[in-house]
Scaffold this active site. Sequence first.
Site, PDB file in Angstrom:
ATOM      1  N   SER B 327      44.469  15.614  70.427  1.00  0.00           N
ATOM      2  CA  SER B 327      43.420  14.628  70.127  1.00  0.00           C
ATOM      3  C   SER B 327      43.873  13.515  69.195  1.00  0.00           C
ATOM      4  CB  SER B 327      42.234  15.333  69.484  1.00  0.00           C
ATOM      5  OG  SER B 327      41.809  16.376  70.314  1.00  0.00           O
ATOM      6  N   ASP B 351      27.391  13.654  77.439  1.00  0.00           N
ATOM      7  CA  ASP B 351      28.400  14.700  77.531  1.00  0.00           C
ATOM      8  C   ASP B 351      27.717  16.047  77.711  1.00  0.00           C
ATOM      9  OD1 ASP B 351      30.419  16.581  77.219  1.00  0.00           O
ATOM     10  OD2 ASP B 351      30.553  16.290  75.042  1.00  0.00           O
ATOM     11  N   ASP B 366      35.029  20.139  77.838  1.00  0.00           N
ATOM     12  CA  ASP B 366      35.121  19.710  76.440  1.00  0.00           C
ATOM     13  C   ASP B 366      35.386  20.946  75.592  1.00  0.00           C
ATOM     14  OD1 ASP B 366      34.085  17.042  74.829  1.00  0.00           O
ATOM     15  OD2 ASP B 366      33.986  18.883  73.639  1.00  0.00           O
ATOM     16  N   HIS B 372      28.396  17.354  73.613  1.00  0.00           N
ATOM     17  CA  HIS B 372      27.983  16.619  72.409  1.00  0.00           C
ATOM     18  C   HIS B 372      26.722  15.787  72.642  1.00  0.00           C
ATOM     19  CE1 HIS B 372      31.828  17.357  70.216  1.00  0.00           C
ATOM     20  NE2 HIS B 372      32.341  17.381  71.444  1.00  0.00           N
ATOM     21  N   CYS B 385      35.323  14.240  70.668  1.00  0.00           N
ATOM     22  CA  CYS B 385      34.703  14.594  71.946  1.00  0.00           C
ATOM     23  C   CYS B 385      35.680  14.328  73.094  1.00  0.00           C
ATOM     24  CB  CYS B 385      33.438  13.761  72.130  1.00  0.00           C
ATOM     25  SG  CYS B 385      32.775  13.832  73.788  1.00  0.00           S
TER      26      CYS B 385
END
Lengths: 379, 654
Positions: B327, B351, B366, B372, B385
């Site tokens: 990430s 999401d 995810d 989220h 996210c």
Amino acid sequence: MNRSDYLRQLPPNELAARRNSFLQTIHIDGFLLMMLLILMGGGLIVLYSASSASIDTVIRQALRMGLGLLVMCVAAQIPATTYRRWSLPLYGFGVLLLIATLIFGSHAKGAQRWLDIPGLGRFQPSEIMKLLVPLSVAAIFATRSLPPRWSSLLMSTGIILVPTLLIAKQPDLGTALLIASSGFITMFLAGLDWRILVTLAGSSVPAGWLLWELLHDYQRQRILTFLNPESDPWGTGWNIMQSKTAIGSGGFDGKGWLNGTQSHLDFLPESSTDFIIAALAEEFGFTGVCLLLLVYLIILIRGGYIALQAGNNGDRLIAGTLTLTFFVYIFVNIGMVSGILPVVGVPLPMVSYGGTSVVTLLASFGILMSIHTHRQLLN
Amino acid sequence: MARNVTFHDKLREQGIFKHRLVVAFLGVLALVGVLLLRMYHLQIVQYSTYETISDRNRIQIEPIAPTRGLILDRNGTILADNNPTFSVSIIKELVPNLSQTIADIRELIPLNDNDVQRFEKRLQQRRRPLTPIALRLNLTEEEIAILSVRAYDLPGVIIEANLVRHYPQPELLSHTIGYVGRINEAELKQVDANNYGATEYIGKTGIEKFYEDRLHGTVGFQKVETDARGRTTRVLEKIDPTGGENLHLFLDLPTQQAALKAMNGRRGAVVAIEPDTGGVLAFLSTPGFNSNLFVTGIDHKSYNDLQNDRWRPLFNRALQGQYPPGSTVKPMVGLAGLDGGFIDWNYSIWDPGWYKINGDGRFFRDWKKWGHGFVTLDTAIVQSCDTYFYELAHRMGVDRLHDFLSPFGFGHRTGIDMAGEVSGVLPSTEWKRRTRKERWYPGESLNFGIGQGYMLSTPLQLAVATAIIANHGTIIEPRMVEKISTKDTGIRPLEHAPLQHIKLRDPEQWRRMIASMRNVVMTKKGTAYGAVGRRLTEYDMAGKTGTAQVVNIKQGETYQASKLKEWHRDHAWFMGFAPTDHPRIAVAVLVENGGHGGTDAGPVAKQVIDAWFESDARSRSVTPEEQDASPATEALSTSQRMHTPPTGTEVAIH
């Protein structure tokens, strides 16, 4: 006239040749072979000492000599006409290899001399040109009448210049000059006009100047060092000073085998390769040097005799050139080690440690033997 | 008639040849005469001169090794210096019976087979005559005394004082400075053999290798007269060696130490960079090893132990470890989306916890199983996210991402001044065609968008990218060495390449992205708040956490079941810089199999940044006068002192 009368009328050499009928049938010149074996045997004895009593080195070199003798026997089987027929195509191939070396060759010590052939290892194409250039020039003259006309002179000059320049570009000036000189020898033997020779000698001064301009820095340095060894006591000059010391301290009868201090204490550089004559001179003295030169001289005279006996122009020229080129190597090597010529990296023929030189030289002796043994008795 | 002419020609041609051959042979005889005269001159006329030179006085040229340059940190603390050590050496030419002598020495002092093997190997190599070859190094004073007493019946055995490389902080800096080792034949071919005539060591890794030319210096020579036993009777001429240049690093030793302490025995890497200069403040790969072992030649067992160690201490993770960045790429992917006009700060997606490409049955999940909800870019960065970036990467495609990320330093070497850097992988359709002979699948772009899949980054590359973000796009080339100095020239800075910039259509985006990265650390919802931001009091930090999945175990390796779990655990990443408005340090931290980026890697970054601020403040508070007396100058005078003793000083005994 009975058979014995006929024999009596033949010159003694011919008689010897008749007795050596076995050698005759396998196209080997017994006398030349014997002298070469004496030379190589002596060389191995010197090498043993010069390599600090390394029997491994001696065995390796002996194996190379064996290989060289094999090549010589094979070369002797091939009739001289075949060499003439194949020399020009092979020469063309050799030139291609030289060009390939300049493009793809591997670098070592600032020069590009080696060609890597996958699966076969690496070799120096310039070495085979040492044989191919005189063979090709001789082949040109063989089909034409002598003394050479302008057309054949121009052609042979071209044949000499192309590989010479390609090798000089590597840069390997020593080999380039040796190849040029072997080609020149052929032209000289073919009857190159004296007037041209005089003109060449006259123009050598401006040519020398031009060459100087073209030289690489390290090559100029070598020449300057040669002219004044004291100027570079850390580098090449050191080598020459050491080799002169080794030679000079040998005196008349030398320090004795295995007793040379200069070569054994590693003062002498390259004591088993290019500078091996210094090790010989140190341990066997002036007598040893004279003996070596005597053996060389006998080989040269035999070569000259073969050349004179040859039945046609091509054979004569090849035999004469190979013999005289052999001498050029001897002279350049001993001259450089004793400090009267610049250091150009030429091994002492048949004595220095190293395989390529021995094999090429023995191949050229094979060709000499072929010329001698394949000739028609009457022409 | 015609036949007659040919016959005539043949005779004539033979005549020409015979004539020429005779001339040539006269020439040969003349030249043989020249050679004989020359030999006569040397061997008979000048015999006594050369005899004298050869027997009584042997003039030798001995090379003198230059002193290797020192390596110092930014405060002048010595990180690599040269210690005098004593060794027992043998001059082969003066020893009557080599094996007997070695056996004799073995009775006096401990000598193991490695020493003897190394000695014999050195004996095979080309060398100058009468050069002493070391048999055993690092003699104790007691051993020197024992050998000196027995000196009378050990001809050709001498005790030498040599300068040997020494690393005061071997474990801490093994992957940073690298090490020197005994020079081998292959390396001798790479360098100017004359200049290395007396040199025993050469840089093998790291800075020692990269700056070999500068560190080594220029060889000196002395022309000496020796007697028949090889003893120097007189020095005729001497050219002193020029010592190598000293390297002054950007590295800050206290910061480096803090990094090691913060890693607390875990495996991984820490790279800290000063964003203004690109200077590397800390560069750590753990576990390290004792680099001093390699200097004089490591024995087989120790080397095999290091080589076979399951945690691979010899592996430079910071420079050569290639990991999926996870990430931590999201801020850059986000910037790519903004700059390409694919999103703006108001753009949001729903999401549900997964993303699906039309027609492709695969679910891209995810990390948060239930999603989220509505997510904007800011939320997507702060909470990391995945779905948001799946969608963005899907729309942008791999090549746009590749082109945008490349200037940040991914997929190619950063150009750091250390030997052995690797380039990582920044995938593109062209890259995949070239290396895998396959087309790019859209699903792979999705993985790329969250830093998984094919993309691989070294910790160094991620630190560089962090510094570039902190710089608002000014590209830096990471540098270890800041300045160099020699005895004669004093300290002078090293030239650096001019800086370049990543230009965004709207430069304001840098500030806004940094604000989001600040929220990652400084706000309660941020992934790094609990472990880092909550504890920050004196400055604020921007950052991004990351987790790199360890997808599979390498082929051919078998692990015990109990350990298997640990190797499966994710790598933890953290990248961050502080303070957010005028960043003075950018850090990337990787903890192998560490678990979670925020809780496991984040605190390491915090401690490193703390240490740097503290150390920087301390050195700033020192007045210029005081700085003059600081270890930097002291170290220089040490190096000057080191120039004086020639190597190979014979202490004893013949």
